[in-house]
Design an enzyme around this catalytic site. Structure first.
Site, short mmCIF file in Angstrom:
data_model
loop_
_atom_site.label_atom_id
_atom_site.label_comp_id
_atom_site.label_asym_id
_atom_site.label_seq_id
_atom_site.Cartn_x
_atom_site.Cartn_y
_atom_site.Cartn_z
N CYS B 78 0.84 -1.20 0.00
CA CYS B 78 0.00 0.00 0.00
C CYS B 78 0.87 1.25 0.00
O CYS B 78 1.75 1.41 0.86
CB CYS B 78 -0.91 0.02 1.22
SG CYS B 78 -1.76 1.60 1.42
N VAL B 79 0.63 2.13 -0.94
CA VAL B 79 1.45 3.33 -1.08
C VAL B 79 1.36 4.24 0.14
O VAL B 79 2.38 4.73 0.65
CB VAL B 79 1.12 4.10 -2.39
CG1 VAL B 79 -0.33 4.52 -2.45
CG2 VAL B 79 2.03 5.30 -2.56
#
Lengths: 135, 119
Positions: B78-79
């Site tokens: 997840c960024v």
């Protein structure tokens, strides 16, 4: 949209399929990051037009408690975001009765209107879901 | 069956990542498909190439990389959770890619089952 959904072209890959998603919130709002980051997933899920429900149980019921003051712990009070969920068409919020009562809370203590379910009813609700993500 | 896997805890501190890996490996061996492994919360720390565990310990990060290399498993970090914890392209181990939370929701839609590993 592309960035928020992870670059997925929803017209091609995911359109048409509507699944029942339940996000189960079980942790106190502060102390760990689970509650805050769970809310981030919920907001993204709104972009996918899925059938989304939110469940609050165990210490997760504290996430909805009115009057959260977080200044002293140096964290952002994100509880107003739960009131904004309606704007994302996320309107199914369920609180487990036993968890709420064990913590001396009533529906009047919560920042949003919810449906209160017994643990037995909660089990039925979860059984009906396609995807249950627990945080 | 097509599985999606969610890893919510970091390596070594918590068993979640070990169990998720064992699950993925066993599922593949049984002929199932792993649609994606999504790393969230402290789980993003599974993707740093900077870990150097003692030689007599398992190398959790390399183990994931090998799984991706050998079986083409899609490992997604997840960024937003990664940025919070300093997991960026510069220190990303091989086989992992950084993307948005939508990839988790999409796995929920595409996979037959999503299995969460964490507390």
């Amino acid at each position: 949209m592309t960035e928020s959904t992870g670059g997925i072209d929803m017209d091609e890959e995911s359109s048409g399929t509507i699944k029942k998603f339940a996000f189960v919130n079980r942790k106190a709002p502060y102390g760990t990051i689970y509650a805050l980051e769970s809310l981030e997933v919920v907001l993204i899920s709104a972009a996918f037009d899925q059938d989304v429900s939110l469940v609050f149980m165990d210490d997760g019921v504290y996430e909805l408690k009115k009057g959260q003051g977080t200044k002293a712990v140096g964290m952002k009070n994100f509880s107003p975001t739960y009131r904004a969920l309606e704007g994302y068409d996320i309107e199914k919020l369920y609180v487990e009765k036993e968890s709420m009562e064990a913590r001396g809370l009533t529906e009047d203590d919560l920042v949003v209107p919810v449906e209160v379910l017994t643990s037995e009813e909660m089990a039925t609700l979860m059984d009906e879901q396609d995807v249950v993500l627990s945080f | 069956m097509k599985f999606g896997i969610l890893v919510n805890e970091g390596p070594y501190n918590h068993q979640a990542s070990d169990t998720a890996y064992q699950f993925a490996k066993a599922a593949i061996e049984k002929g199932h498909e792993i649609h994606r492994v999504f790393f969230y919360h402290d789980g993003v720390n599974n993707a740093t190439k900077l870990t150097e565990p003692p030689q007599d310990d398992r190398h959790i990060v390399n183990r994931w990389s090998k799984l991706a290399e050998e079986h083409g498993v899609d490992l997604v970090v997840c960024v937003a959770a990664g940025l919070r914890r300093g997991i960026v392209d510069e220190n990303l181990a091989s086989g992992f890619r950084i993307s948005g939370l939508g990839q988790l929701v999409e796995t929920g839609i595409q996979a037959d089952r999503v299995v969460t590993f964490g507390d």
